[in-house]
Design an enzyme around this catalytic site. Structure first.
Site, short mmCIF file in Angstrom:
data_model
loop_
_atom_site.label_atom_id
_atom_site.label_comp_id
_atom_site.label_asym_id
_atom_site.label_seq_id
_atom_site.Cartn_x
_atom_site.Cartn_y
_atom_site.Cartn_z
N ARG A 45 119.10 40.56 46.84
CA ARG A 45 119.60 41.22 48.01
C ARG A 45 121.12 41.08 48.25
O ARG A 45 121.67 39.94 47.61
CB ARG A 45 119.01 40.23 49.30
CG ARG A 45 117.65 40.64 49.40
CD ARG A 45 117.12 39.80 50.53
NE ARG A 45 116.95 38.32 50.20
CZ ARG A 45 116.31 37.32 51.19
NH1 ARG A 45 115.81 37.67 52.36
NH2 ARG A 45 116.59 36.14 50.63
N ASP A 47 124.50 41.53 50.77
CA ASP A 47 124.78 41.57 52.05
C ASP A 47 125.55 42.66 52.48
O ASP A 47 125.81 43.56 51.77
CB ASP A 47 125.90 40.23 52.18
CG ASP A 47 125.61 39.60 53.55
OD1 ASP A 47 125.13 40.08 54.57
OD2 ASP A 47 126.85 38.76 53.99
N TYR A 105 128.21 38.88 39.43
CA TYR A 105 129.03 39.53 40.44
C TYR A 105 130.46 39.38 39.87
O TYR A 105 130.89 38.46 39.17
CB TYR A 105 128.90 38.70 41.88
CG TYR A 105 127.67 38.90 42.56
CD1 TYR A 105 127.61 39.78 43.48
CD2 TYR A 105 126.38 38.20 42.40
CE1 TYR A 105 126.49 39.97 44.54
CE2 TYR A 105 125.26 37.97 42.98
CZ TYR A 105 125.39 38.94 44.01
OH TYR A 105 124.12 39.07 44.81
N ARG A 192 130.92 34.76 48.17
CA ARG A 192 131.99 35.00 49.14
C ARG A 192 132.70 33.63 49.79
O ARG A 192 133.84 33.69 49.80
CB ARG A 192 131.23 35.73 50.22
CG ARG A 192 131.20 37.38 49.74
CD ARG A 192 130.51 38.05 50.90
NE ARG A 192 131.17 38.12 52.02
CZ ARG A 192 130.69 38.58 53.19
NH1 ARG A 192 129.03 38.87 53.29
NH2 ARG A 192 131.14 38.57 54.15
#
Length: 304
Positions: A45, A47, A105, A192
């Site tokens: 998932r 964000d 990522y 993040r």
């Protein structure tokens, strides 16, 4: 099916009743091609505001269509900020989430005095000069298996804060500072929150041991701000080669000059990887986990 999307207009990947989601758009487009309702399952998932260049999904087609029909038909019914890159048939035992060996990522920071224009939707702007060397050194404290409670959002649903980071690197390419991270899975806002702490180090607000200290606290309230979603890109979901999924150049296209492709790096010797390749029992942190327990652990909590 491999997907690419700009997450700017969406609440994230997962379908929600109160906001637009990428999953809802994809399912609606696929259902039009099939003439019947289709539900999809994703490798992870993302964000709100986060982008993806290699989101892997799977679904059980209720009707027979050619690969060309699935790709072109679905794209014809998708908004311009979402696109299908490819589709392949796989055995029924494949699962985009539970068969993934790793996820990767890239966080892109535009480090310059003036605010961005053309890159404003897919980078995060930082006007203060950043020391990417210090950021890279500080980040190495996170490599390996750790309790990442200090980098976990308050609303994270994972049953465990333990994750295994395979690598994390910080590089500069002109004005672009790129934080490249791969792990078995990620907690909500984990990448993040790590980026937020690394930016503090890059600005000179913390030494190279700064993240070591945050990791040891195991307390999110002592951590840094959460970096914006617009700079984060889900660039790879890795699977065993036996599934035969296409290899692709890693995104985003802003970083195409780096020339790296999916699966080029060797995966570490990791219990979770062994388990997902079919070994019946694994050992994690001196504890023996039966397969059912591990499966339950990873069913929740991903992710950025």
């Amino acid at each position: 099916m491999g997907l690419e999307y700009d997450g700017s207009a969406y609440c994230g990947w997962q379908r929600l009743k109160h906001a637009a989601s990428v999953q809802a758009e994809v399912e609606k487009a696929l259902s039009r091609v099939a003439g019947q309702a289709i539900t999809v399952h994703a490798s992870g998932r993302t964000d709100s505001g986060v982008h993806a260049t290699r989101q892997i999904i799977h679904f059980d087609p209720p009707v027979r269509r050619s690969e060309k029909a699935w790709v072109f038909g679905t794209n014809a019914n998708l908004p311009r900020d979402v696109a299908v890159r490819w589709v392949r048939s796989v055995p029924a035992s494949f699962h985009s989430r539970f068969k993934a060996l790793a996820r990767r990522y890239r966080y892109v920071i535009l480090n310059q005095p003036s605010r961005p224009v053309l890159e404003r939707a897919n980078t995060t702007w930082c006007r203060d000069p950043l020391d990417e060397g210090a950021m890279h050194l500080a980040a190495q404290a996170l490599v390996g298996e750790h309790d990442f409670s200090s980098f976990r959002a308050a609303g994270c649903q994972s049953k465990t804060p333990w994750r295994h980071l395979h690598f994390i690197e910080v590089h500069r390419h002109g004005p672009l500072v790129v934080i490249d991270v791969q792990g078995n899975a990620f907690l909500k806002h984990m990448v993040r929150n790590i980026v937020g702490a690394l930016v503090t180090v890059g600005r000179g607000g913390g030494g190279v041991d700064y993240l070591t200290g945050l990791l040891a606290h195991q307390n999110r309230t002592l951590g840094d701000v959460t970096a914006p979603g617009c700079g984060l890109h889900f660039v790879d979901s890795l699977y065993d080669e036996s599934w035969g999924l296409p290899r692709e150049p890693l995104g985003p296209n802003l970083l195409a000059f780096l020339g790296e492709w999916t699966g080029e790096r060797e995966l570490p010797d990791c219990p979770m990887i062994d388990f997902r390749r079919g070994k019946p029992m694994i050992k994690v942190n001196a504890r023996i986990w039966m397969p059912g327990q591990v499966t339950e652990e990873v069913k929740e909590g991903s992710d950025e």
